[in-house]
Scaffold this motif. Structure first.
Motif, short mmCIF file in Angstrom:
data_model
loop_
_atom_site.label_atom_id
_atom_site.label_comp_id
_atom_site.label_asym_id
_atom_site.label_seq_id
_atom_site.Cartn_x
_atom_site.Cartn_y
_atom_site.Cartn_z
N THR A 119 42.30 85.14 -65.57
CA THR A 119 42.53 83.72 -65.83
C THR A 119 43.77 83.23 -65.09
O THR A 119 44.86 83.76 -65.29
N ARG A 129 41.36 78.45 -63.99
CA ARG A 129 40.21 79.06 -63.33
C ARG A 129 40.04 80.48 -63.84
O ARG A 129 41.03 81.22 -64.00
N TYR A 131 38.02 84.07 -63.09
CA TYR A 131 37.26 84.88 -62.14
C TYR A 131 36.86 86.18 -62.84
O TYR A 131 37.73 86.93 -63.29
N VAL A 172 37.37 76.94 -65.90
CA VAL A 172 36.32 76.72 -64.90
C VAL A 172 36.05 78.02 -64.17
O VAL A 172 36.98 78.72 -63.75
N GLN A 173 34.78 78.37 -64.03
CA GLN A 173 34.43 79.61 -63.35
C GLN A 173 34.59 79.46 -61.84
O GLN A 173 34.05 78.56 -61.23
N GLY A 174 35.38 80.34 -61.26
CA GLY A 174 35.50 80.44 -59.82
C GLY A 174 34.94 81.77 -59.37
O GLY A 174 34.57 82.61 -60.20
N ALA A 200 36.91 77.94 -55.65
CA ALA A 200 37.62 77.70 -56.90
C ALA A 200 36.76 77.06 -57.97
O ALA A 200 37.08 77.12 -59.16
#
Length: 233
Positions: A119, A129, A131, A172-174, A200
């Protein structure tokens, strides 16, 4: 899936049930690192961090960026660098990458592969974001010694992975791919080479990601060295 059938890309994140052999992931990582030696050279940061890049190609989610730095034994030895970057790479990174706030191990796949949720807290007005990646580690003990860590996107959206998905960070998923290599050199120094591509997600334009990638990843080198030397005090 064989070695030739796997490509490092952010376009098709892996599902846990579809993870290819670790040898295929490492082979793809080595291929990227070898190719990076012929990429277009960019700026040099902090006097020692050289950057390189190549544009987005077929099957890529974005352009690729590389940084390379060489370190004398008096600055950091191979054992020191690999000791922190090769084992529990994410837990070390959360100590020296300012925007990386949380690193959560979701699942061990093997003794050399595990799924992590990372995160990042970005500056206002951007949302955090997240990942989610599979990290695969490979160490070569023969001289010259070297170690590679490959991080590839993982998708936990399937119903069968709901328990794993509950461990992901909020944001938010990157997606990103990262290949890092620590390698002994003939002159006694240690080379740290990293290649990455990423998106991103959300409302951050990809062109902004591309334009700022070189400077951002270059900061990791002095940040790591300051953290490493602080541990010995």
């Amino acid at each position: 899936m064989d070695k030739e059938g796997f490509k490092l890309t952010t376009l098709s994140p892996l599902k846990p049930s579809d993870i290819p052999p670790e040898e295929a992931i490492i082979a793809s990582g080595k291929k990227i690192l070898d190719a990076s030696e012929s990429w277009r050279q960019g700026k040099t940061y902090h006097g020692i961090v050289k950057t390189f890049s190549r544009p987005k190609g077929p099957g890529d989610g974005g352009g690729w960026h590389c940084r390379v730095s060489e370190h004398k034994p008096s600055e950091a030895s191979f054992d020191q660098m690999w000791g922190k970057l090769g084992k529990d790479n994410a837990l070390s990174e959360v100590q020296f990458i300012p925007d990386l706030k949380i690193a959560t191990k979701i699942k061990d796949i093997s003794s050399t592969a595990s799924i992590w949720s990372l995160t990042f807290k970005l500056s206002f007005p951007f949302s955090p974001r997240v990942y989610t990646v599979l990290q695969v580690v490979h160490y070569k003990d023969e001289l010259p010694r070297s170690g590679i860590v490959v991080s590839v996107p993982i998708d936990l959206s399937s119903p069968s992975d709901i328990e794993l998905a509950q461990l992901e960070g909020q944001g938010v998923q990157g997606r990103y791919v990262v290949v890092e290599r620590i390698m002994e050199m003939e002159n006694g120094n240690t080379e740290w080479r990293m290649a990455t591509t990423g998106t991103a997600g959300g409302n951050i334009p990809q062109i902004f990601v591309e334009q700022t990638m070189a400077s951002q990843v270059s900061e990791d080198v002095p940040n790591f060295m300051r953290w490493l030397h602080g541990l010995s005090k």
